[in-house]
Design a protein around this motif. Structure first.
Motif, PDB file in Angstrom:
ATOM      1  N   UNK A  56      30.764  23.427  51.719  1.00  0.00           N
ATOM      2  CA  UNK A  56      29.215  24.303  52.376  1.00  0.00           C
ATOM      3  C   UNK A  56      29.013  25.029  53.153  1.00  0.00           C
ATOM      4  N   UNK A  57      30.690  25.399  53.834  1.00  0.00           N
ATOM      5  CA  UNK A  57      30.826  26.427  54.228  1.00  0.00           C
ATOM      6  C   UNK A  57      31.435  27.768  54.011  1.00  0.00           C
ATOM      7  N   UNK A  58      31.252  28.860  55.017  1.00  0.00           N
ATOM      8  CA  UNK A  58      32.389  29.840  54.649  1.00  0.00           C
ATOM      9  C   UNK A  58      34.153  29.687  55.006  1.00  0.00           C
ATOM     10  N   UNK A  59      34.126  30.163  54.588  1.00  0.00           N
ATOM     11  CA  UNK A  59      35.648  30.448  55.118  1.00  0.00           C
ATOM     12  C   UNK A  59      36.092  30.816  56.595  1.00  0.00           C
ATOM     13  N   UNK A  60      36.456  30.041  57.531  1.00  0.00           N
ATOM     14  CA  UNK A  60      36.653  31.183  59.190  1.00  0.00           C
ATOM     15  C   UNK A  60      38.459  30.324  58.779  1.00  0.00           C
ATOM     16  N   UNK A  61      38.620  31.585  60.017  1.00  0.00           N
ATOM     17  CA  UNK A  61      39.661  31.704  60.569  1.00  0.00           C
ATOM     18  C   UNK A  61      40.079  31.001  61.529  1.00  0.00           C
ATOM     19  N   UNK A  62      41.664  30.500  62.242  1.00  0.00           N
ATOM     20  CA  UNK A  62      41.784  29.712  62.890  1.00  0.00           C
ATOM     21  C   UNK A  62      42.520  29.912  63.431  1.00  0.00           C
ATOM     22  N   UNK A  63      43.903  30.835  63.090  1.00  0.00           N
ATOM     23  CA  UNK A  63      45.038  31.033  64.036  1.00  0.00           C
ATOM     24  C   UNK A  63      45.106  31.929  63.179  1.00  0.00           C
ATOM     25  N   UNK A  68      59.259  30.185  56.801  1.00  0.00           N
ATOM     26  CA  UNK A  68      58.189  29.316  56.422  1.00  0.00           C
ATOM     27  C   UNK A  68      57.429  29.307  57.860  1.00  0.00           C
ATOM     28  N   UNK A  69      55.883  28.923  57.653  1.00  0.00           N
ATOM     29  CA  UNK A  69      54.936  28.932  58.747  1.00  0.00           C
ATOM     30  C   UNK A  69      54.431  27.472  59.096  1.00  0.00           C
ATOM     31  N   UNK A  70      54.292  27.338  59.656  1.00  0.00           N
ATOM     32  CA  UNK A  70      53.595  25.914  60.630  1.00  0.00           C
ATOM     33  C   UNK A  70      52.200  25.818  61.058  1.00  0.00           C
ATOM     34  N   UNK A  71      50.969  24.820  61.192  1.00  0.00           N
ATOM     35  CA  UNK A  71      50.238  24.559  62.192  1.00  0.00           C
ATOM     36  C   UNK A  71      50.942  23.589  62.392  1.00  0.00           C
ATOM     37  N   UNK A  72      50.427  23.180  63.572  1.00  0.00           N
ATOM     38  CA  UNK A  72      50.667  21.838  64.109  1.00  0.00           C
ATOM     39  C   UNK A  72      49.210  21.549  64.688  1.00  0.00           C
ATOM     40  N   UNK A  73      48.388  20.452  64.114  1.00  0.00           N
ATOM     41  CA  UNK A  73      47.152  19.889  64.611  1.00  0.00           C
ATOM     42  C   UNK A  73      47.178  18.656  65.336  1.00  0.00           C
ATOM     43  N   UNK A  74      46.840  18.558  66.773  1.00  0.00           N
ATOM     44  CA  UNK A  74      46.836  17.181  67.427  1.00  0.00           C
ATOM     45  C   UNK A  74      45.611  17.058  67.833  1.00  0.00           C
ATOM     46  N   UNK A  75      45.351  16.067  67.995  1.00  0.00           N
ATOM     47  CA  UNK A  75      44.020  15.622  68.316  1.00  0.00           C
ATOM     48  C   UNK A  75      42.799  15.354  67.191  1.00  0.00           C
ATOM     49  N   UNK A  76      43.220  15.297  66.522  1.00  0.00           N
ATOM     50  CA  UNK A  76      41.981  15.691  65.497  1.00  0.00           C
ATOM     51  C   UNK A  76      40.872  15.179  65.350  1.00  0.00           C
ATOM     52  N   UNK A  77      39.869  15.781  65.193  1.00  0.00           N
ATOM     53  CA  UNK A  77      38.509  15.640  65.208  1.00  0.00           C
ATOM     54  C   UNK A  77      37.745  15.646  63.046  1.00  0.00           C
ATOM     55  N   UNK A 108      40.160  25.605  68.870  1.00  0.00           N
ATOM     56  CA  UNK A 108      41.173  24.398  68.128  1.00  0.00           C
ATOM     57  C   UNK A 108      41.954  25.539  68.942  1.00  0.00           C
ATOM     58  N   UNK A 109      41.643  25.498  69.952  1.00  0.00           N
ATOM     59  CA  UNK A 109      42.629  25.378  71.413  1.00  0.00           C
ATOM     60  C   UNK A 109      42.957  24.771  71.794  1.00  0.00           C
ATOM     61  N   UNK A 110      43.936  24.283  72.032  1.00  0.00           N
ATOM     62  CA  UNK A 110      44.773  23.684  72.916  1.00  0.00           C
ATOM     63  C   UNK A 110      44.674  22.409  72.346  1.00  0.00           C
ATOM     64  N   UNK A 111      44.809  22.580  70.975  1.00  0.00           N
ATOM     65  CA  UNK A 111      44.742  21.475  69.987  1.00  0.00           C
ATOM     66  C   UNK A 111      45.686  21.904  69.088  1.00  0.00           C
ATOM     67  N   UNK A 112      45.620  22.678  68.341  1.00  0.00           N
ATOM     68  CA  UNK A 112      46.896  23.324  67.259  1.00  0.00           C
ATOM     69  C   UNK A 112      47.298  24.299  68.114  1.00  0.00           C
ATOM     70  N   UNK A 113      49.173  23.942  67.472  1.00  0.00           N
ATOM     71  CA  UNK A 113      50.077  25.246  67.257  1.00  0.00           C
ATOM     72  C   UNK A 113      50.109  25.722  66.083  1.00  0.00           C
ATOM     73  N   UNK A 114      50.240  27.408  66.368  1.00  0.00           N
ATOM     74  CA  UNK A 114      51.058  28.112  65.476  1.00  0.00           C
ATOM     75  C   UNK A 114      51.645  28.281  65.223  1.00  0.00           C
ATOM     76  N   UNK A 115      53.082  28.287  64.466  1.00  0.00           N
ATOM     77  CA  UNK A 115      54.739  28.686  64.469  1.00  0.00           C
ATOM     78  C   UNK A 115      55.193  29.016  63.171  1.00  0.00           C
ATOM     79  N   UNK A 116      56.157  30.244  63.650  1.00  0.00           N
ATOM     80  CA  UNK A 116      57.322  30.307  62.619  1.00  0.00           C
ATOM     81  C   UNK A 116      58.301  30.201  62.420  1.00  0.00           C
ATOM     82  N   UNK A 117      59.305  30.128  61.261  1.00  0.00           N
ATOM     83  CA  UNK A 117      60.865  29.880  61.702  1.00  0.00           C
ATOM     84  C   UNK A 117      60.550  31.175  59.971  1.00  0.00           C
ATOM     85  N   UNK A 118      60.900  31.969  60.237  1.00  0.00           N
ATOM     86  CA  UNK A 118      61.450  33.057  59.983  1.00  0.00           C
ATOM     87  C   UNK A 118      63.132  33.246  58.660  1.00  0.00           C
TER      88      UNK A 118
END
Length: 122
Positions: A42-49, A78-87, A64-74
């Motif tokens: 029911x919501x619009x798509x939103x930017x995360x990182x 592959x790209x990654x999104x590490x998500x901690x303390x999920x709500x 998501x600041x302080x909880x999520x970490x974006x990274x990549x391995x060229x």
């Protein structure tokens, strides 16, 4: 062109951690700025990182600041999104996206994956 496939989404409990992956194929992944977006029901798509070509520069939406970490391995395309303390409010379909633009503002992305569902129970 680049093709993107996300994986790693599943049902977790509040406070848990989860890592999403975005596997890229096609043209040179290292030439694309990469980002993660999400869309809740029911919501619009939103930017995360977003992450720069080399991975040296990142940017996050405030929620998501302080909880999520974006990274990549060229080397692994592959790209990654590490998500901690999920709500529960993190529940959404998560999409990875790529762009050839220099910075990667939210409206710049031309290539999208099919999405992976993340559900956070309370």
């Amino acid at each position: 062109q680049v093709q993107l496939v996300e994986s790693g989404g599943r049902l977790v409990q509040a406070g848990d951690s989860l890592r999403l992956s975005c596997a890229a194929s096609g043209r040179n992944f290292r030439g694309y700025v990469m980002a993660w977006f999400r869309q809740a029901p029911g919501k619009e798509r939103e930017f995360v990182a977003r992450i720069s070509l080399s991975g040296g520069s990142t940017y996050y939406t405030d929620s998501v600041k302080g909880r999520f970490t974006i990274s990549r391995d060229n080397a692994k395309n592959t790209g990654y999104l590490q998500m901690n303390s999920l709500k529960p409010e993190d529940t959404a379909v998560y999409y990875c996206a790529a762009t050839l633009s220099d910075y990667g503002y939210p409206n710049d992305y031309d290539y999208w994956g099919q999405g992976t569902q993340v559900t956070v129970s309370s």
